[in-house]
Design an enzyme around this catalytic site. Sequence first.
Site, PDB file in Angstrom:
ATOM      1  N   PRO A   1       0.828  -1.218   0.000  1.00  0.00           N
ATOM      2  CA  PRO A   1       0.000   0.000   0.000  1.00  0.00           C
ATOM      3  C   PRO A   1       0.859   1.264   0.000  1.00  0.00           C
ATOM      4  O   PRO A   1       1.925   1.307   0.605  1.00  0.00           O
ATOM      5  CB  PRO A   1      -0.809  -0.117   1.296  1.00  0.00           C
TER       6      PRO A   1
ATOM      7  N   GLY B   1       3.533   8.602   0.069  1.00  0.00           N
ATOM      8  CA  GLY B   1       4.927   8.362  -0.332  1.00  0.00           C
ATOM      9  C   GLY B   1       5.953   9.097   0.502  1.00  0.00           C
ATOM     10  O   GLY B   1       7.086   9.288   0.084  1.00  0.00           O
TER      11      GLY B   1
ATOM     12  N   SER C   1       1.280   7.931  13.165  1.00  0.00           N
ATOM     13  CA  SER C   1       1.820   9.276  13.009  1.00  0.00           C
ATOM     14  C   SER C   1       1.516  10.171  14.207  1.00  0.00           C
ATOM     15  O   SER C   1       0.520   9.987  14.898  1.00  0.00           O
ATOM     16  CB  SER C   1       1.175   9.865  11.753  1.00  0.00           C
TER      17      SER C   1
ATOM     18  N   TYR D   1      13.552  14.446  19.648  1.00  0.00           N
ATOM     19  CA  TYR D   1      13.728  14.359  18.193  1.00  0.00           C
ATOM     20  C   TYR D   1      15.122  14.897  17.888  1.00  0.00           C
ATOM     21  O   TYR D   1      15.428  16.040  18.219  1.00  0.00           O
ATOM     22  CB  TYR D   1      12.639  15.214  17.553  1.00  0.00           C
TER      23      TYR D   1
END
Lengths: 547, 547
Positions: B132, B136, B215, B458
């Site tokens: 799937p 992208g 996400s 992060y």
Amino acid sequence: MSGESGYYGKRRKWHSWGYEDEGITPAEVKEMAERVAQRLNIDEPVILPDPTLEELVLREPRIKIPASLQPFCTTDKWDRVFHTYGKSFKDLTKIYRRDFDNAPDVVAYPKDEADIAAVLDWCGDKGYAAIPFGGGSSVTDGFGCPEDYPGAVIIDLGNLNKILEVDDVSRCALIQAGILGPALEEQLKPKGLTLRHIPQSWEFSSLGGWIATRSSGHYATHLTHIDESVESLRVVTPKGTIENRRLPGSGAGPDPDRLFIGSEGSLGIITEAWMRLQGRVKFRANATITFDSFYQGAGAVREITQAGLFPANARYLDEQDAKFYGAGDGSKSVLLLGFESADHPVDAWLERGIEICKDHGGSVETKTGSGGDALQSSRSGAQGNWRKQFRYLPRMMHTRAAMGVVSFTFETAYTWDKFESIDTEVIRRLKKAQEEITGGGIVCRRFSFLYPDGPAPYYTVVAPSDHSRSLEDYQALSDVASDALTELGGTITHHHAVGRSFRPWYDKEVDPLYRAMLAGAKNTIDPNWIMNPGMILDRPAHFKMVG
Amino acid sequence: MSGESGYYGKRRKWHSWGYEDEGITPAEVKEMAERVAQRLNIDEPVILPDPTLEELVLREPRIKIPASLQPFCTTDKWDRVFHTYGKSFKDLTKIYRRDFDNAPDVVAYPKDEADIAAVLDWCGDKGYAAIPFGGGSSVTDGFGCPEDYPGAVIIDLGNLNKILEVDDVSRCALIQAGILGPALEEQLKPKGLTLRHIPQSWEFSSLGGWIATRSSGHYATHLTHIDESVESLRVVTPKGTIENRRLPGSGAGPDPDRLFIGSEGSLGIITEAWMRLQGRVKFRANATITFDSFYQGAGAVREITQAGLFPANARYLDEQDAKFYGAGDGSKSVLLLGFESADHPVDAWLERGIEICKDHGGSVETKTGSGGDALQSSRSGAQGNWRKQFRYLPRMMHTRAAMGVVSFTFETAYTWDKFESIDTEVIRRLKKAQEEITGGGIVCRRFSFLYPDGPAPYYTVVAPSDHSRSLEDYQALSDVASDALTELGGTITHHHAVGRSFRPWYDKEVDPLYRAMLAGAKNTIDPNWIMNPGMILDRPAHFKMVG
């Protein structure tokens, strides 16, 4: 042994809620019976006397405890009796009917995971049902013995009752799963922390039970289900122990804890959990607001929930529910709105909540701001009465079974767009069924838990009946409710678990292909299908024991 | 066809971020290259020119599209090239090296679930990989072609880009999974609603992709991961379609959505989701606060997160990160603290947040209260610069690959008790590795997402290298980071997904017995193991095709 090990030195009643040394006086029973009889227009109900251990006839244990397990397993009558039933109306009725046909064969009191693994090995070898037991508060037949197994072993986790580690920087603790509510809070208190998960069963339900059944606790919004407070789990399965990593959040694959949260003992036994904790409450602000109709106030409650105010308390009782809990006179719906914080005054939050209520036609009956008086306010008046009844009522629930009336609650959740239509139809069908089956009765409801996208309505059903048919009447009325919820788009349980009681509706609610996936997962770690049979999944028809 | 169908009439660049008609000028490339070169003390880097389609040599498609699938499947070069790579440093480097050895054989653009089922049937029959594709934007090799399959079919969901239904009472919408961020918000706007899920990839990532990879989006606290915004999913698997019931909350068994959230395409294709929405923001209050050291401010950030204030924004940048994003001069750590609401002024919330910062030695640089100016403030100054760079930088990321420097980010989460020790050690190891491998470089970090029990740090890593070894240098440095996180107790990914890039560490992080359970679940609905091979699970060694 004999049930004392996990229970802090005193034994619990096996036929009702509470400890053996907590007397419910005949006067209390009489008062409750009269209150119920008056509500239902029953004259002089026959109140069955409390059963005694001596009266009960149990089947001989079908299985023999191996020598290696004898130090912590028993077939004593008290232990088998105590672990036969939960606390549903059906359970209590069977208790008062002295029906103990299906008592477990053996009760195990493991001290540690090695003991648990040893019991699972034994059950796996022999094909016995291995049934985890936390506090025994199930109201959905969550630990009853299956009929098609050659033996049934209850695994009582009462000895796993310690807080093993507290991380007060991250505000978490590593807690054994068998701990009951009060011991948990007692051990956290010196650290200034609290789990603040307080279901009505709090005194006699366990951390592991809350997690295995996706319990809902104290918070009306935000941290409603226990799910969000679980940081990581340890689970003993027939194939070994699973330990998930302690993480505040992760995006690494499907959340490994979520498969076990709600698995109701079918995938293994939760033995420990790192739990997210809260600071102890320092600020409160409460208000009691009344509305002319339940639907009018529901609009306010929805707006408050969608506003991101996160009230800790937003119990919203309809006219009848409010009256029964002493929180109203029966003419209005009552919202008990409360904000709390360990960090800051919450008056601004309450003010906005009240503003929304007023916009929806609500009348503020009482209001207290931050500080000491707010704590007091939650312990007096409508809020206080509600609180007192909330704690006291479980102790008296057996009275209704003993007097042969039907009395049960059910809870659900569905989206706001469907609220009025589903609620109206559920009540209509129940009232119709009451007229047909029991010649009347009461249906009332409240909101205890709320989400931005929908409420979790909680319904109470009481109806006249008698000892010859109270179980059948209960089942007929309960089925009407379950059918309605499943058909109209609700969930069959918001926080009481599925158990054996709601399996037929769970099977309709949840996609069969997803359940096939769960079965694939279960088969991997429980190839002999010994873990709490009947919960969530059924042993396949073509099943063969794996050696 | 040719990639236009799902992309609103214009084609995207296949070698970098953005649409074909969005020119990045040579001057912009030069400016970025100079900025990076200066930071890394590199003289005159060799900047590879953008590759052209004509230059690329692709393997002939190994498989033939059946007649029935030809209307929506293609082997055109552009389509195969566009769907070969995501947007990681590794991907971009391979693109600039013109390495397209592993392009997919076929790209399918299904219009509906029937088309998807037909492709899965075909792949299942032949044993082709069914992969799937949302937007992208993967940076973890989330849709690369597996080596040990006889063919690979990319299933691009770009045509499933509609909002099918809006329930503005419950504030939810039924949304097709292939929709990209901007189209989603555009279709919600007229209803006064927003998903408010805005990862940095927002323009070119899809709802289905967000869900499949867990996400994280806009909210620094509370609704960090997409998980909590999912009300219910529809998933097409090789064995049929799974549809979960729309519910605001439930206690009925393990949550059926959670098995698919984070499954990275390995358990089926998410086609639709009922998503929980927010009202559009009406009130804001923002402040920019500086701290002398990152660890000093981290204490404030922890306290704010544990206080239950729920800031929407709490981006906390270290000295270097702040400088790079134009939010500081490089001498201080910078906290961008923001509250927002669709319902009420949030000044009281900000005031308490600031109070906590001051207690921890923070200096308030700017502050704006509720109302119009707060919106403005988030678009100017430190907050505005940060915002502009956040959107702009992805468009320039290819420049670093093109100039042969190493540049990547990674993210994790772990509990607060371990924060300083893990962070210090991760940075120490990376700096040491940079000295040894690349002769220096930069490591900086920020917090974007925060939990009461821990932060999600992060990290950005930039290091000098050259075209002959930039990939190898990247991998060596990335491995040092991954090893450290896994060893020290972090998660291998907080919000970039596991993909193929982080599988070795995922396998160490997550209990093998739990992964065996997942494999059992997968085997039930994907017996030929065609779904996105290499994600989360591996096809068993003893695997045989099922007819």
